[in-house]
Design a protein around this motif. Structure first.
Motif, PDB file in Angstrom:
ATOM      1  N   THR A 187       0.381  -7.584   7.971  1.00  0.00           N
ATOM      2  CA  THR A 187      -1.041  -7.575   8.302  1.00  0.00           C
ATOM      3  C   THR A 187      -1.754  -6.698   7.273  1.00  0.00           C
ATOM      4  N   SER A 188      -2.918  -6.190   7.595  1.00  0.00           N
ATOM      5  CA  SER A 188      -3.649  -5.324   6.675  1.00  0.00           C
ATOM      6  C   SER A 188      -2.813  -4.089   6.329  1.00  0.00           C
ATOM      7  N   LYS A 189      -2.964  -3.608   5.100  1.00  0.00           N
ATOM      8  CA  LYS A 189      -2.221  -2.413   4.668  1.00  0.00           C
ATOM      9  C   LYS A 189      -2.799  -1.129   5.260  1.00  0.00           C
ATOM     10  N   ALA A 190      -4.112  -1.150   5.531  1.00  0.00           N
ATOM     11  CA  ALA A 190      -4.727   0.076   6.053  1.00  0.00           C
ATOM     12  C   ALA A 190      -5.934  -0.252   6.913  1.00  0.00           C
ATOM     13  N   LEU A 191      -6.170   0.596   7.914  1.00  0.00           N
ATOM     14  CA  LEU A 191      -7.354   0.507   8.754  1.00  0.00           C
ATOM     15  C   LEU A 191      -8.226   1.740   8.487  1.00  0.00           C
ATOM     16  N   PHE A 192      -9.470   1.499   8.099  1.00  0.00           N
ATOM     17  CA  PHE A 192     -10.409   2.603   7.909  1.00  0.00           C
ATOM     18  C   PHE A 192     -11.033   2.966   9.260  1.00  0.00           C
ATOM     19  N   ILE A 193     -10.992   4.255   9.602  1.00  0.00           N
ATOM     20  CA  ILE A 193     -11.515   4.733  10.883  1.00  0.00           C
ATOM     21  C   ILE A 193     -13.041   4.853  10.784  1.00  0.00           C
ATOM     22  N   ASN A 194     -13.697   4.374  11.823  1.00  0.00           N
ATOM     23  CA  ASN A 194     -15.171   4.348  11.864  1.00  0.00           C
ATOM     24  C   ASN A 194     -15.680   5.599  12.596  1.00  0.00           C
ATOM     25  N   TYR A 195     -16.338   6.507  11.842  1.00  0.00           N
ATOM     26  CA  TYR A 195     -16.879   7.723  12.439  1.00  0.00           C
ATOM     27  C   TYR A 195     -18.399   7.643  12.656  1.00  0.00           C
ATOM     28  N   PHE A 248      -6.865   4.466  16.346  1.00  0.00           N
ATOM     29  CA  PHE A 248      -5.479   4.631  15.894  1.00  0.00           C
ATOM     30  C   PHE A 248      -4.529   3.752  16.717  1.00  0.00           C
ATOM     31  N   GLN A 249      -4.822   3.645  17.989  1.00  0.00           N
ATOM     32  CA  GLN A 249      -3.996   2.799  18.870  1.00  0.00           C
ATOM     33  C   GLN A 249      -4.088   1.333  18.441  1.00  0.00           C
ATOM     34  N   HIS A 250      -5.291   0.933  18.052  1.00  0.00           N
ATOM     35  CA  HIS A 250      -5.495  -0.447  17.582  1.00  0.00           C
ATOM     36  C   HIS A 250      -4.644  -0.705  16.335  1.00  0.00           C
ATOM     37  N   ALA A 251      -4.639   0.242  15.390  1.00  0.00           N
ATOM     38  CA  ALA A 251      -3.836   0.090  14.177  1.00  0.00           C
ATOM     39  C   ALA A 251      -2.354  -0.004  14.515  1.00  0.00           C
ATOM     40  N   ASP A 252      -1.906   0.794  15.469  1.00  0.00           N
ATOM     41  CA  ASP A 252      -0.507   0.793  15.859  1.00  0.00           C
ATOM     42  C   ASP A 252      -0.104  -0.548  16.471  1.00  0.00           C
ATOM     43  N   LYS A 253      -0.944  -1.095  17.358  1.00  0.00           N
ATOM     44  CA  LYS A 253      -0.643  -2.373  18.007  1.00  0.00           C
ATOM     45  C   LYS A 253      -0.655  -3.531  17.003  1.00  0.00           C
ATOM     46  N   ARG A 254      -1.482  -3.398  15.982  1.00  0.00           N
ATOM     47  CA  ARG A 254      -1.567  -4.443  14.965  1.00  0.00           C
ATOM     48  C   ARG A 254      -0.447  -4.341  13.935  1.00  0.00           C
ATOM     49  N   GLY A 255       0.298  -3.245  13.962  1.00  0.00           N
ATOM     50  CA  GLY A 255       1.350  -3.055  12.975  1.00  0.00           C
ATOM     51  C   GLY A 255       0.819  -2.682  11.607  1.00  0.00           C
ATOM     52  N   ILE A 256      -0.367  -2.090  11.561  1.00  0.00           N
ATOM     53  CA  ILE A 256      -0.961  -1.645  10.296  1.00  0.00           C
ATOM     54  C   ILE A 256      -0.322  -0.307   9.913  1.00  0.00           C
ATOM     55  N   PRO A 257       0.256  -0.195   8.713  1.00  0.00           N
ATOM     56  CA  PRO A 257       1.057   1.003   8.379  1.00  0.00           C
ATOM     57  C   PRO A 257       0.251   2.260   8.049  1.00  0.00           C
ATOM     58  N   PHE A 258      -0.999   2.117   7.585  1.00  0.00           N
ATOM     59  CA  PHE A 258      -1.775   3.289   7.181  1.00  0.00           C
ATOM     60  C   PHE A 258      -3.148   3.306   7.852  1.00  0.00           C
ATOM     61  N   ALA A 259      -3.657   4.518   8.051  1.00  0.00           N
ATOM     62  CA  ALA A 259      -5.033   4.713   8.497  1.00  0.00           C
ATOM     63  C   ALA A 259      -5.742   5.568   7.455  1.00  0.00           C
ATOM     64  N   VAL A 260      -7.009   5.238   7.194  1.00  0.00           N
ATOM     65  CA  VAL A 260      -7.797   5.988   6.215  1.00  0.00           C
ATOM     66  C   VAL A 260      -9.001   6.596   6.934  1.00  0.00           C
ATOM     67  N   THR A 261      -9.158   7.897   6.800  1.00  0.00           N
ATOM     68  CA  THR A 261     -10.308   8.559   7.416  1.00  0.00           C
ATOM     69  C   THR A 261     -11.153   9.223   6.330  1.00  0.00           C
ATOM     70  N   ALA A 262     -12.453   9.279   6.601  1.00  0.00           N
ATOM     71  CA  ALA A 262     -13.376   9.932   5.663  1.00  0.00           C
ATOM     72  C   ALA A 262     -14.562  10.454   6.449  1.00  0.00           C
ATOM     73  N   GLY A 263     -14.626  11.795   6.609  1.00  0.00           N
ATOM     74  CA  GLY A 263     -15.760  12.431   7.266  1.00  0.00           C
ATOM     75  C   GLY A 263     -16.689  13.051   6.236  1.00  0.00           C
ATOM     76  N   GLU A 264     -17.526  13.972   6.687  1.00  0.00           N
ATOM     77  CA  GLU A 264     -18.507  14.597   5.797  1.00  0.00           C
ATOM     78  C   GLU A 264     -17.830  15.305   4.628  1.00  0.00           C
ATOM     79  N   GLN A 265     -16.712  16.004   4.900  1.00  0.00           N
ATOM     80  CA  GLN A 265     -16.024  16.756   3.845  1.00  0.00           C
ATOM     81  C   GLN A 265     -15.476  15.821   2.764  1.00  0.00           C
ATOM     82  N   GLU A 266     -14.859  14.705   3.185  1.00  0.00           N
ATOM     83  CA  GLU A 266     -14.299  13.754   2.223  1.00  0.00           C
ATOM     84  C   GLU A 266     -15.414  13.070   1.435  1.00  0.00           C
ATOM     85  N   MET A 267     -16.510  12.741   2.114  1.00  0.00           N
ATOM     86  CA  MET A 267     -17.621  12.094   1.419  1.00  0.00           C
ATOM     87  C   MET A 267     -18.196  13.022   0.354  1.00  0.00           C
ATOM     88  N   ALA A 268     -18.266  14.311   0.674  1.00  0.00           N
ATOM     89  CA  ALA A 268     -18.820  15.279  -0.283  1.00  0.00           C
ATOM     90  C   ALA A 268     -17.925  15.434  -1.504  1.00  0.00           C
TER      91      ALA A 268
END
Length: 549
Positions: free
Chosen positions: A459-467, A502-522
């Motif tokens: 399936t998809s290689k990564a799921l980006f988390i929506n903040y 994260f639970q959705h990614a796990d059920k889908r068998g997606i191996p990676f999650a990508v997160t980006a908050g204010e600190q990462e955006m900066a």
């Protein structure tokens, strides 16, 4: 209360995983078809009924799905039939009054049909487009049905209004006896295709001026059969066919054996058995034993050798009228073993007095010798003299593919040579040869042997988390660039609880999650989390792309 949703018996829904596995098999078959020079065609899901009917034998015709015409055809058929009968009775009576003598059948038959045609047209009930065979047959059946049921005295003694009762009675009786003969033609002019072979023959004839012969075609499409559903047998299923038309060269048979070997080797199915026989061999055997008229009975009984043994086969043959003397002549077939070369030599002795049989022997020798010298990767070629599929249309080589012996399953492919398939549509002497792959059974065999690569269902290689809105936009810019690099990624669409994402990614068998908050955006970076081991790394875009490639 709404009824529980369901699908028709004999059909199936396929999950994303199942579809991915089916596409994996189809892609391997398709790529090999094209590697061997076959070109793709497609034909409509439904054909005119006349194209399909009568091409598969009586049993096959019963399994063809008919498509109802739009409109009130049944009602109009009934109205027209009533008028057929009413007019026939009244005309019958009037004729008897005028003639007052026995029928002049030739004169009566002509006048009846001529006047009935005019009468129905005047009432706008003449629903045949032209004077078709169906029209003539229906007129004849009504005419003789009435003659059979009504006596001369009955007609002359009844008033016209009293004869209405006869109309009702005859309508009920006639409809009960003959409705299926005519009603189907009225309410259905089209049918779902039963296989890919007959539509292909129609295609060749219809487009013969645009086709360069020999024509190598492949076709991967669904077909439908009104069969009784059971394990491994469905009413809707795919066929994967490859055929060559316009050539009698036996090199085509050699290539088709190689094509089978190439496909099954690519699927990891080692040691499938490609069984081969020849229709001329079977005809020659029947000729040698003096039972040419018992060819079907002979081959059907011989085909049961593994199931009921030598004595059982001999008993069935005798029950079908094949003499003990004839059976004694084919005694070698009951212990038919050895290499292909040894088997062919045995057949040469057995069929020495049959010209037709010896033609089959030489054709088999050519195919088997060349396949043996060229070599096969993983498949096994075997001469099976009991193989008798498609005797109604195969005229030369006959193929059937058995799965590896470790799997209990019926044939996973088959085909053969046909010398005049297009003749049913008016194009004579167009020889062809073709094979088919049984997609559904191949799927079951590959699944049972655990031969599907893990990558098939990736399936998809990564799921980006929506903040939130700004974070989502930042993620979407990265997603766009990753997709342009051919990497499968996605973002959870809603700003839901992080745990849920994260639970959705796990059920889908997606191996990676990508997160980006204010600190990462900066800092123009991302947090990449391995969902299998929980490791989390801060990376820039290039680092993210390299990690997901």
């Amino acid at each position: 209360m709404a009824s529980k949703p369901s699908i028709p018996k004999g059909t199936r829904d396929f999950s994303p995983t199942e579809v991915a596995k089916r596409h994996y098999i189809i892609q391997i078959i398709k790529s090999n078809f094209e590697k061997f020079g076959f070109q793709p065609i497609e034909t409509p899901s439904f054909e005119n009924s006349e194209t399909l009917m009568g091409k598969y034998g009586e049993e096959g015709d019963r399994l063809i799905f008919k498509i109802l015409n739009s409109g009130e055809y049944v009602s109009k058929f009934n109205d027209t039939l009533v008028e057929f009968i009413r007019f026939s009775i009244l005309y019958h009576k009037d004729y008897l009054k005028k003639k007052n003598e026995s029928f002049d059948m030739k004169d009566y038959d002509f006048l009846y049909k001529k006047n009935l045609s005019t009468y129905l047209k005047s009432k706008n009930l003449y629903i045949f487009k032209d004077a078709t065979v169906s029209e003539i047959e229906l007129l004849d059946d009504v005419f003789y049905f009435i003659l059979k049921r009504l006596k001369k005295d009955d007609l002359l003694s009844k008033s016209d209004s009293e004869l209405d009762d006869f109309v009702k009675i005859i309508f009920a009786d006639f409809y009960y006896e003959l409705k299926y003969k005519y009603l189907t033609g009225y309410i259905s002019e089209k049918a779902l295709r039963y296989d890919l072979t007959v539509p292909f023959a129609r295609y060749v004839v219809q487009h013969q001026n645009d086709i360069e012969f020999p024509f190598k075609r492949y076709q991967i499409q669904p077909v439908w059969r009104a069969d009784r559903p059971q394990k491994g047998r469905f009413r809707e299923f795919f066929q994967c066919d490859a055929d060559v038309v316009g050539s009698k060269s036996l090199w085509q048979e050699v290539e088709l054996v190689q094509l089978y070997d190439s496909v099954f080797s690519a699927l990891g199915l080692k040691e499938v058995t490609i069984k081969i026989n020849n229709r001329k061999i079977l005809s020659g055997i029947a000729e040698v034993i003096g039972a040419s008229d018992k060819l079907i009975d002979f081959t059907v009984a011989l085909d049961k050798l593994d199931k009921i043994g030598e004595d059982g086969v001999k008993k069935e043959m005798m029950e079908k009228g094949i003499s003990e003397e004839a059976i004694a002549k084919v005694q070698p077939l009951f212990h038919f073993t050895g290499t292909i070369s040894e088997k062919i030599n045995q057949l040469s002795v057995l069929l020495a007095e049959s010209n037709e049989g010896m033609k089959g022997v030489e054709e088999l020798r050519f195919i088997c010798d060349n396949v043996t010298q060229l070599g096969l990767s993983t498949a096994i070629l075997d001469l099976d003299v009991t193989l008798a599929r498609g005797l109604n249309y195969y005229t030369g080589a006959i193929f059937e593919v058995a799965p590896p012996k470790s799997v209990s399953m019926g044939s996973i492919g088959g085909g053969g040579r046909y010398d005049d398939l297009t003749g049913i549509f008016g194009l004579k002497n167009m020889s062809g040869v073709g094979i088919s792959f049984g997609l559904d059974r191949i799927y079951l065999v590959v699944e049972e042997l655990n031969l599907f690569p893990d990558t098939v269902t990736e399936t998809s290689k990564a799921l980006f988390i929506n903040y939130g809105e700004s974070e989502a936009f930042y993620a979407m810019k990265a997603i766009k660039d990753l997709r342009n690099s051919g990497i499968k990624v996605e973002m959870y669409p809603d700003n839901a609880k992080v745990a849920k994402q994260f639970q959705h990614a796990d059920k889908r068998g997606i191996p990676f999650a990508v997160t980006a908050g204010e600190q990462e955006m900066a800092s123009n970076s991302f947090l990449l989390k391995n969902l299998a081991n929980g490791e989390q790394t801060s990376v820039d875009f290039e680092g993210l792309k390299n990690a997901l490639l």
